[in-house]
Design an enzyme around this catalytic site. Structure first.
Site, PDB file in Angstrom:
ATOM      1  N   PRO A 134       0.784  -1.236   0.000  1.00 55.45           N
ATOM      2  CA  PRO A 134       0.000   0.000   0.000  1.00 55.45           C
ATOM      3  C   PRO A 134       0.822   1.295   0.000  1.00 55.45           C
ATOM      4  O   PRO A 134       0.238   2.376   0.070  1.00 55.45           O
ATOM      5  CB  PRO A 134      -0.793  -0.109   1.306  1.00 55.45           C
ATOM      6  CG  PRO A 134       0.110  -0.874   2.219  1.00 55.45           C
ATOM      7  CD  PRO A 134       0.842  -1.862   1.344  1.00 55.45           C
ATOM      8  N   LYS A 137       6.792   2.031   1.585  1.00 52.98           N
ATOM      9  CA  LYS A 137       8.147   2.325   1.111  1.00 52.98           C
ATOM     10  C   LYS A 137       8.114   3.310  -0.052  1.00 52.98           C
ATOM     11  O   LYS A 137       9.022   4.128  -0.205  1.00 52.98           O
ATOM     12  CB  LYS A 137       8.859   1.026   0.743  1.00 52.98           C
ATOM     13  CG  LYS A 137       8.998   0.168   1.997  1.00 52.98           C
ATOM     14  CD  LYS A 137       9.322  -1.260   1.756  1.00 52.98           C
ATOM     15  CE  LYS A 137       9.199  -2.056   3.049  1.00 52.98           C
ATOM     16  NZ  LYS A 137       7.912  -2.732   3.233  1.00 52.98           N
ATOM     17  N   CYS A 253       9.436  -9.717   4.386  1.00 52.41           N
ATOM     18  CA  CYS A 253       9.155  -9.712   5.830  1.00 52.41           C
ATOM     19  C   CYS A 253       9.046 -11.160   6.306  1.00 52.41           C
ATOM     20  O   CYS A 253       8.113 -11.515   7.007  1.00 52.41           O
ATOM     21  CB  CYS A 253       7.907  -8.897   6.140  1.00 52.41           C
ATOM     22  SG  CYS A 253       6.430  -9.451   5.307  1.00 52.41           S
TER      23      CYS A 253
HETATM   24  N1  SAM Z   1       6.164  -2.332  -0.494  1.00 48.69           N
HETATM   25  C1  SAM Z   1       4.842  -2.340   0.086  1.00 48.69           C
HETATM   26  C2  SAM Z   1       4.796  -1.335   1.219  1.00 48.69           C
HETATM   27  O1  SAM Z   1       5.851  -0.964   1.754  1.00 48.69           O
HETATM   28  O2  SAM Z   1       3.705  -0.858   1.557  1.00 48.69           O
HETATM   29  C3  SAM Z   1       4.431  -3.720   0.526  1.00 48.69           C
HETATM   30  C4  SAM Z   1       4.513  -4.718  -0.591  1.00 48.69           C
HETATM   31  S1  SAM Z   1       3.860  -6.299  -0.204  1.00 48.69           S
HETATM   32  C5  SAM Z   1       5.098  -6.978   0.759  1.00 48.69           C
HETATM   33  C6  SAM Z   1       4.042  -7.137  -1.710  1.00 48.69           C
HETATM   34  C7  SAM Z   1       3.184  -6.601  -2.825  1.00 48.69           C
HETATM   35  O3  SAM Z   1       3.587  -7.276  -4.019  1.00 48.69           O
HETATM   36  C8  SAM Z   1       1.690  -6.862  -2.707  1.00 48.69           C
HETATM   37  O4  SAM Z   1       1.009  -5.629  -2.684  1.00 48.69           O
HETATM   38  C9  SAM Z   1       1.328  -7.657  -3.956  1.00 48.69           C
HETATM   39  O5  SAM Z   1       0.091  -7.266  -4.520  1.00 48.69           O
HETATM   40  C10 SAM Z   1       2.481  -7.336  -4.880  1.00 48.69           C
HETATM   41  N2  SAM Z   1       2.807  -8.341  -5.911  1.00 48.69           N
HETATM   42  C11 SAM Z   1       2.670  -9.680  -5.854  1.00 48.69           C
HETATM   43  N3  SAM Z   1       3.103 -10.250  -7.006  1.00 48.69           N
HETATM   44  C12 SAM Z   1       3.526  -9.243  -7.796  1.00 48.69           C
HETATM   45  C13 SAM Z   1       4.057  -9.172  -9.108  1.00 48.69           C
HETATM   46  N4  SAM Z   1       4.260 -10.281  -9.830  1.00 48.69           N
HETATM   47  N5  SAM Z   1       4.355  -7.961  -9.624  1.00 48.69           N
HETATM   48  C14 SAM Z   1       4.162  -6.836  -8.899  1.00 48.69           C
HETATM   49  N6  SAM Z   1       3.646  -6.829  -7.637  1.00 48.69           N
HETATM   50  C15 SAM Z   1       3.342  -8.028  -7.100  1.00 48.69           C
END
Ligand code: SAM
Length: 494
Positions: A134, A137, A253
């Site tokens: 969301p 970062k 994480c």
């Molecule tokens: N960086 C975010 C933050 O600090 O708020 C949290 C990211 S969360 C750990 C991982 C994110 O990766 C999710 O929102 C998910 O929808 C996305 N995601 C999963 N597979 C993906 C892909 N193939 N390409 C891009 N985003 C992806």
């Protein structure tokens, strides 16, 4: 640390943690630091996770909050590894304060502040956050850019990308694109294109069990191995989008070695153009390991440059981050050329000459020097696109640059919520400022009409920029002695 209530403690006793998770942490900790370490790790699940907030350096360049009784009551203590990061006390609710609505900080788990902190972003660069929703970062990276260069914030999930957009707009980040595509589609358009990339990969989430016990279930259903192929793919594609000399941070994480060092060591074995580099962390001087230990951070398993956060060593949840350098010309701090900050004032302001007649009068109230880029008018909406960044048909955009506003049915310009957040009070002629302790601050944020008596106001433009303690929060229109509320309904205080 605060002890958990019995109920919470029982939820995360050893019996409630997945067997695979326990076996692996026992192996990772026990074989390196001794059995006692594993016991301390388990004990940490009986303590509350610490909550944090990160100040917005775009709005608070000195990284300090205006003094006030409530902020003092939050018991803010610096997070040692993140500039502008603070722990706040249990039961405190900084997200229920007008300053949150003014974009002065983001509520962020303290360990999650590390990945964007160690990515050396400078104003003027092209930066990609590949898995951004969301936006914890991405808001940090956007603030580091200081309005210059461009941030591409992407997330494959279009519903999550909408939340990401809101957070970037709330933070007042103007120079950004929000996209919702897979890494292949981005690579098609952006080979070797970014100075800095963050890959905060989807993972099994073992580091978050204490904070979000519900994640135990999805860990049990999928397990770490299920995530490795997508993590490897994201890293492969991300690496190809990085310019020579550029830097990339990979983070998760989870404690899982497969998802962390496993992914990175395999990648490094196949890509000799990359190397892992020990990152600069606030609080880490020249003393390397000793400083890391003081911060409560540990290095990776067979990958000393990586950072691991263990909840029994540091006041934060489980996290992993590593900084990778693509060999070549050093991009550690060199802004890319042709961007806004290198242009003369007249060139930066040239978008104003393109304004349609229905918007021109409004922008006479906005000071010269605000914003730079290319004007785009689409479906009666006006956007300011970051300099030199064309739109690409292949990408699915959730937002293209800063939404300035739209043409109303009556043919008049209506400024957007995002524009209010991107402006500083001094950049607009007509403002009214409500003190944060005045009940009218929350009334305004709830969408109610506000009486103007006794409030500091200036200018006589039709639209007034409403500020709380001098920080813009939205728009209003003067109507006699009161202010017609134009706060964006979707963002109202509930
Ligand atoms: N960086 C975010 C933050 O600090 O708020 C949290 C990211 S969360 C750990 C991982 C994110 O990766 C999710 O929102 C998910 O929808 C996305 N995601 C999963 N597979 C993906 C892909 N193939 N390409 C891009 N985003 C992806």
């Amino acid at each position: 640390m605060q002890k958990k209530t019995e109920e919470q403690g029982r939820m995360l006793g050893e019996d409630h943690l997945p067997e695979e998770f326990l076996q692996e942490t026992k192996r990772l900790l026990g074989s390196r630091y001794g059995e006692d370490d594993y016991r301390l790790f388990l004990q940490s699940y009986q303590e509350e996770a610490r909550a944090g907030l990160r100040l917005n350096r775009r709005k608070l360049p000195n990284l300090s909050l205006p003094a006030g009784p409530e902020q003092e009551a939050w018991g803010l203590q610096p997070v040692p590894w993140a500039e502008g990061g603070y722990y706040y006390g249990p039961e405190k609710k900084p997200a229920r304060h007008p300053y949150y609505y003014a974009g002065l900080y983001y509520i962020q788990e303290p360990s999650a502040m590390i990945p964007a902190s160690i990515l050396p972003v400078s104003p003027g660069e092209r930066v990609l956050d590949l898995c951004a929703a969301p936006g914890g970062k991405a808001t940090q990276l956007g603030a580091k850019l200081g309005g210059r260069g461009v941030l591409y914030a992407n997330d494959i999930s279009s519903s999550r990308a909408k939340g990401l957009l809101k957070n970037l707009e709330l933070f007042g980040i103007p120079n950004m694109f929000v996209t919702s595509v897979g890494p292949d589609e981005l690579l098609d358009v952006f080979p070797e294109s970014f100075d800095k990339i963050l890959i905060d990969a989807p993972c099994s989430g073992g580091g978050m069990f204490r904070r979000e016990p519900s994640m135990v279930k999805s860990f049990q259903e999928k397990g770490p191995a299920a995530y490795v192929p997508v993590q490897k793919e994201l890293l492969e594609k991300g690496a190809k989008m990085l310019k020579a000399g550029g830097y990339l941070v990979y983070s998760t994480c989870t404690f899982s070695e497969k998802e962390n060092e496993g992914v990175i060591l395999d990648f490094l074995a196949e890509h000799e153009e990359f190397e892992a580099e020990a990152p600069q962390i606030p609080g880490r001087g020249q003393n390397g390991e000793a400083d890391m230990e003081q911060l409560g951070l540990r290095d990776g398993v067979g990958l000393r440059e990586a950072i691991r956060v263990w909840p029994h060593c540091a006041a934060g949840e489980g996290h992993f981050a590593v900084l990778l350098h693509k060999k070549g010309e050093d991009k550690r701090s060199s802004p890319s050329h042709g961007h806004a900050h290198l242009c003369k004032r007249a060139e930066r302001d040239s978008w104003r000459k393109e304004l349609p007649s229905w918007a021109a009068a409004f922008f006479r109230e906005v000071s010269d020097g605000f914003g730079s880029g290319t004007l785009l008018c689409r479906d009666n909406q006006l956007y300011l696109l970051p300099e030199g960044e064309p739109l690409h048909r292949k990408l699915r955009y959730v937002r293209t640059g800063l939404l300035l506003g739209a043409r109303s049915r009556a043919g008049k310009f209506e400024p957007s919520q995002a524009l209010a957040m991107a402006l500083a009070k001094e950049e607009y002629t007509s403002t009214v400022s409500i003190p944060s302790y005045d009940s009218r601050a929350v009334k305004y944020l709830k969408g109610e009409t506000v009486e103007l008596d006794g409030l500091a106001a200036r200018g006589d433009a039709d639209w007034m920029l409403v500020c709380i303690d001098g920080f813009p929060v939205g728009w209003g229109k003067r109507s006699g002695s009161s202010l017609k509320n134009k706060y964006y309904p979707g963002w109202r205080w509930q």
